[in-house]
Write a protein that holds these residues in place. Structure first.
Motif, mmCIF file in Angstrom:
data_model
loop_
_atom_site.group_PDB
_atom_site.id
_atom_site.type_symbol
_atom_site.label_atom_id
_atom_site.label_comp_id
_atom_site.label_asym_id
_atom_site.label_seq_id
_atom_site.Cartn_x
_atom_site.Cartn_y
_atom_site.Cartn_z
ATOM 1 N N GLY A 1 0.820 -1.213 0.000
ATOM 2 C CA GLY A 1 0.000 0.000 0.000
ATOM 3 C C GLY A 1 0.852 1.262 0.000
ATOM 4 O O GLY A 1 0.593 2.208 -0.765
ATOM 5 N N PHE A 2 1.890 1.292 0.849
ATOM 6 C CA PHE A 2 2.798 2.449 0.877
ATOM 7 C C PHE A 2 3.498 2.601 -0.478
ATOM 8 O O PHE A 2 3.701 3.721 -0.959
ATOM 9 N N SER A 3 3.877 1.477 -1.090
ATOM 10 C CA SER A 3 4.578 1.531 -2.379
ATOM 11 C C SER A 3 3.684 2.127 -3.459
ATOM 12 O O SER A 3 4.142 2.906 -4.303
ATOM 13 N N ARG A 4 2.413 1.786 -3.432
ATOM 14 C CA ARG A 4 1.483 2.318 -4.448
ATOM 15 C C ARG A 4 1.309 3.830 -4.282
ATOM 16 O O ARG A 4 1.211 4.562 -5.271
ATOM 17 N N VAL A 5 1.263 4.295 -3.025
ATOM 18 C CA VAL A 5 1.166 5.748 -2.800
ATOM 19 C C VAL A 5 2.453 6.425 -3.262
ATOM 20 O O VAL A 5 2.422 7.473 -3.919
ATOM 21 N N ARG A 6 3.586 5.844 -2.897
ATOM 22 C CA ARG A 6 4.885 6.398 -3.305
ATOM 23 C C ARG A 6 4.969 6.536 -4.815
ATOM 24 O O ARG A 6 5.416 7.571 -5.338
ATOM 25 N N ASP A 7 4.507 5.497 -5.554
ATOM 26 C CA ASP A 7 4.607 5.526 -7.012
ATOM 27 C C ASP A 7 3.662 6.543 -7.643
ATOM 28 O O ASP A 7 3.853 6.935 -8.794
ATOM 29 N N GLY A 8 2.637 6.969 -6.892
ATOM 30 C CA GLY A 8 1.690 7.945 -7.450
ATOM 31 C C GLY A 8 1.845 9.341 -6.872
ATOM 32 O O GLY A 8 0.944 10.184 -7.028
ATOM 33 N N PHE B 1 12.810 0.271 3.672
ATOM 34 C CA PHE B 1 11.830 0.820 2.724
ATOM 35 C C PHE B 1 12.257 2.211 2.278
ATOM 36 O O PHE B 1 12.542 3.084 3.100
ATOM 37 N N GLY B 2 12.313 2.425 0.970
ATOM 38 C CA GLY B 2 12.787 3.698 0.440
ATOM 39 C C GLY B 2 11.668 4.549 -0.116
ATOM 40 O O GLY B 2 10.568 4.068 -0.387
ATOM 41 N N VAL B 3 11.940 5.804 -0.296
ATOM 42 C CA VAL B 3 10.921 6.742 -0.803
ATOM 43 C C VAL B 3 11.375 7.384 -2.102
ATOM 44 O O VAL B 3 10.772 8.341 -2.568
ATOM 45 N N ALA B 4 12.451 6.869 -2.685
ATOM 46 C CA ALA B 4 13.013 7.537 -3.860
ATOM 47 C C ALA B 4 12.492 6.979 -5.172
ATOM 48 O O ALA B 4 12.863 7.441 -6.231
ATOM 49 N N ALA B 5 11.614 5.950 -5.133
ATOM 50 C CA ALA B 5 11.202 5.300 -6.375
ATOM 51 C C ALA B 5 10.476 6.244 -7.300
ATOM 52 O O ALA B 5 10.638 6.193 -8.507
ATOM 53 N N SER B 6 9.670 7.154 -6.733
ATOM 54 C CA SER B 6 8.870 8.024 -7.591
ATOM 55 C C SER B 6 9.691 9.086 -8.273
ATOM 56 O O SER B 6 9.248 9.723 -9.196
#
Length: 638
Positions: A593-600, A632-637
């Motif tokens: 869920g966090f990953s989907r928010v990060r990607d958007g 867990f990283g936040v740089a993907a987006s």
């Protein structure tokens, strides 16, 4: 001299006082059918032109005589000769249909004779295509056959199962034949009985061979002895044709892998006989006597015993590797055969390590299917410390699940999703599926619907974000274009790209609740809004649990985070904290869920300018409370 009066008529045939001439040419004669003296033979003949018969009609008329003669004499060789004399090889499907349908209403003796005849003529009078078409015609006609033969469905299922065991029909036939049948056809019932009742039973090959009192009531040891004797005799005389005839007369096509194994072993024991052995195996393959699957199985069995062989034959591994290369290059061993276990360059320690890992993996998977404990399985995998074998675990997991019920299939997909989040890389998963697709043909020998099941696993992996759609193209570029694995991959593409694919694939094994995905999303939105406006946290947790879609809880996480950003209220984070504490939302679903928010985030930032800052604070909050792993990283987006 008295006067002589002569009466003449114009035609000289008599006149007054005469009886006329012998045959009256000008007098019409009529036959009166009411006359007591009427004779039908006196009716004039009328020539009627007989219609010309077609070659197919002539062919069909000859079949009954040939088949009846075979039932009387049991002479396989003569029957094959009679069939060849008929010509019209493209009509032989009608022979298969007539042969089986005539035997269905007879005693077990004739049924066994038919199975023996089909097996004997396979590749030597009857092509595989004609046999397949003949059985398809029988499946299409079984409704009519059942009118006169009450047990036609069961008997035809036996014939088909026996044909699969005898290697004259491929296991995939049972799935492919469904496409030619209507939904109401009894042919579908035939295929189901063949697959579930006969071919799934333990020791089904031996049972089917003996079902009609066949001539295979000999022990396995006796068959092995006969194989050894005929191979030794062949090495003495070099008569390939005679050796092939002896192999055929054994009438155990499902055991031909033993011929391959013993022949190759003899070749390694006696280098002088190697050329003869290669010649025999090549000819047996080209004649269709030893099928491709039996050839591969035989070579695989040699790999398993190479260590023992090396004790008596020091050069066994190098000899076997040479034989494999020769067989593949000459085309009588499938090029997809993996012989890495026989490669002399592979160290024994590595090979033994892999074998131990496989045993451990199977044990872990069985334990998981009993306990449904994902964290425990992941912990055990980490303790093993062999990440290079992750693709092997994936292959084992899905192969075992394919032969289980829908519950285990769903559990395998859920586990795969969890592993992709916590432990396995995308490369591991891609390699695992490549291994599965490369061995799809062999798997289908044991699991009849393996191709369809593997296609569903692939498509489900795409829907679960375990694989990206582009990964399917990557896998496709590695597989040979016409292999069965490539067909499975194409099916997976179609399933994953179909309309409402997400909804259908999420419940393809009963994992979902029957709702449409959009309905599930609406329900999640409503329960979050109700909770945000003052609802009870316990009631909200109960609603999430009652949805019965734990694999879709990442949607709850995503919507809760977005709602917290939009409304500048962080009460939804309290709900996530409670759900995580009660085990309703797992760390895997939380991460997803966090990953989907990060990607958007880029799109969210258009409406919520400080979306990135808020998300960073939520990530820190999640890590602090154990929802997310520290890495867990936040740089993907970006």
């Amino acid at each position: 001299m008295s006067d002589l009066l002569i009466f003449c008529t114009t035609d000289g045939a008599g006149g007054k006082g005469t009886w006329g001439r012998l045959i009256d040419a000008d007098t019409a004669t009529f036959l009166d059918r009411n006359d007591p003296n009427y004779d039908s033979d006196e009716e004039p003949y009328e020539l009627i032109e007989a219609p010309a018969t077609t070659p197919l009609e002539d062919y069909k008329k000859s079949l009954v005589t040939i088949i009846e003669e075979y039932f009387s004499t049991g002479d396989v060789k003569q029957t094959g000769s009679d069939l060849k004399e008929l010509g019209y090889d493209d009509f032989h499907r009608y022979f298969v249909k007539k042969l089986v349908s005539m035997a269905m209403d007879r005693h077990d003796k004739e049924k066994e004779m038919v199975s023996v005849l089909l097996s004997s003529l396979y590749g030597d009078g009857l092509s595989s295509t004609q046999i397949k078409l003949g059985f398809v015609m029988l499946l299409q006609a079984v409704d009519d056959l059942a009118v006169d033969i009450p047990d036609a469905v069961d008997v035809l299922a036996l014939f088909i199962a026996r044909a699969v065991v005898d290697d004259i029909l491929p296991p995939a036939f049972l799935n492919k034949a469904k496409g030619s049948l209507t939904e109401s056809s009894k042919g579908l019932q035939v295929l189901q009985i063949a697959a579930k009742s006969y071919l799934s039973a333990p020791h089904h090959a031996e049972l089917l061979e003996r079902r009609w009192g066949g001539s295979t009531h000999i022990t396995v040891e006796e068959v092995k002895r006969r194989i050894t004797d005929l191979l030794k005799e062949y090495i003495k005389n070099g008569d390939t044709a005679e050796a092939c005839r002896c192999i055929r007369e054994l009438a155990v096509p499902f055991f031909h892998h033993e011929v391959v194994k013993r022949a190759a072993t003899l070749g390694m024991e006696s280098p002088a006989a190697e050329t003869l052995i290669v010649k025999l195996l090549k000819e047996a393959s080209e004649e269709g006597l030893i099928s491709s699957s039996q050839m591969v199985k035989g070579f695989s069995r040699i790999v398993e015993s190479l260590d023992d062989l090396s004790l008596d034959i020091p050069s066994a591994k190098s000899q076997f590797q040479t034989l494999v290369s020769k067989a593949v290059s000459e085309g009588w061993l499938d090029s997809s055969y993996e012989s890495s276990g026989a490669n002399g360059s592979v160290q024994d320690d590595d090979h033994e390590k892999l074998r131990r890992y496989k045993r451990e993996a199977v044990s872990m998977i069985h334990e998981y299917f009993l306990s449904d404990d994902i964290p425990e399985l992941i912990r055990t995998l980490k303790e093993l410390g062999l990440p290079e074998y992750n693709p092997v675990f994936i292959k084992k997991l899905i192969t075992i699940a394919m032969d289980r019920k829908n519950r285990e299939k769903e559990m395998a997909s859920v586990l795969l999703s969890s592993l992709s989040m916590e432990l396995f890389s995308n490369e591991d998963i891609v390699k695992g599926f490549i291994m599965l697709l490369e061995s799809a043909e062999d798997t289908a020998l044991d699991i009849l619907d393996a191709s369809d099941e593997l296609g569903l696993f692939l498509a489900r992996a795409v829907i679960d974000d375990v694989l990206a759609p582009l990964n399917l193209d990557e896998i496709g570029s590695i597989l040979p274009p016409k292999c069965s694995g490539a067909e499975t991959l194409n099916m997976a593409r179609s399933l994953a790209s179909a309309r409402h694919a997400g909804e259908r694939l999420l419940r393809c094994w009963g994992g979902g609740t029957g709702w449409a995905v959009e309905d599930a999303k609406d329900k999640i939105t409503k329960l979050l809004e109700e909770y945000e406006s003052g609802g009870d946290v316990g009631e909200a947790c109960k609603c999430i649990r009652e949805m019965g879609m734990p694999f879709f809880n990442h949607e709850v996480v995503k919507k809760a985070l977005v709602m917290a950003m939009e409304k500048k209220k962080e009460c939804t984070l309290s709900l996530l904290h409670e759900c995580f504490g009660e085990g309703i939302i797992t760390i895997n679903q939380m991460t997803k869920g966090f990953s989907r928010v990060r990607d958007g985030l880029d799109d969210l930032a258009l409406d919520i300018p400080d979306a990135r800052e808020k998300f960073l604070s939520y990530v820190e909050h999640g890590k602090k409370n154990g929802w997310l792993v520290p890495s867990f990283g936040v740089a993907a987006s970006t």
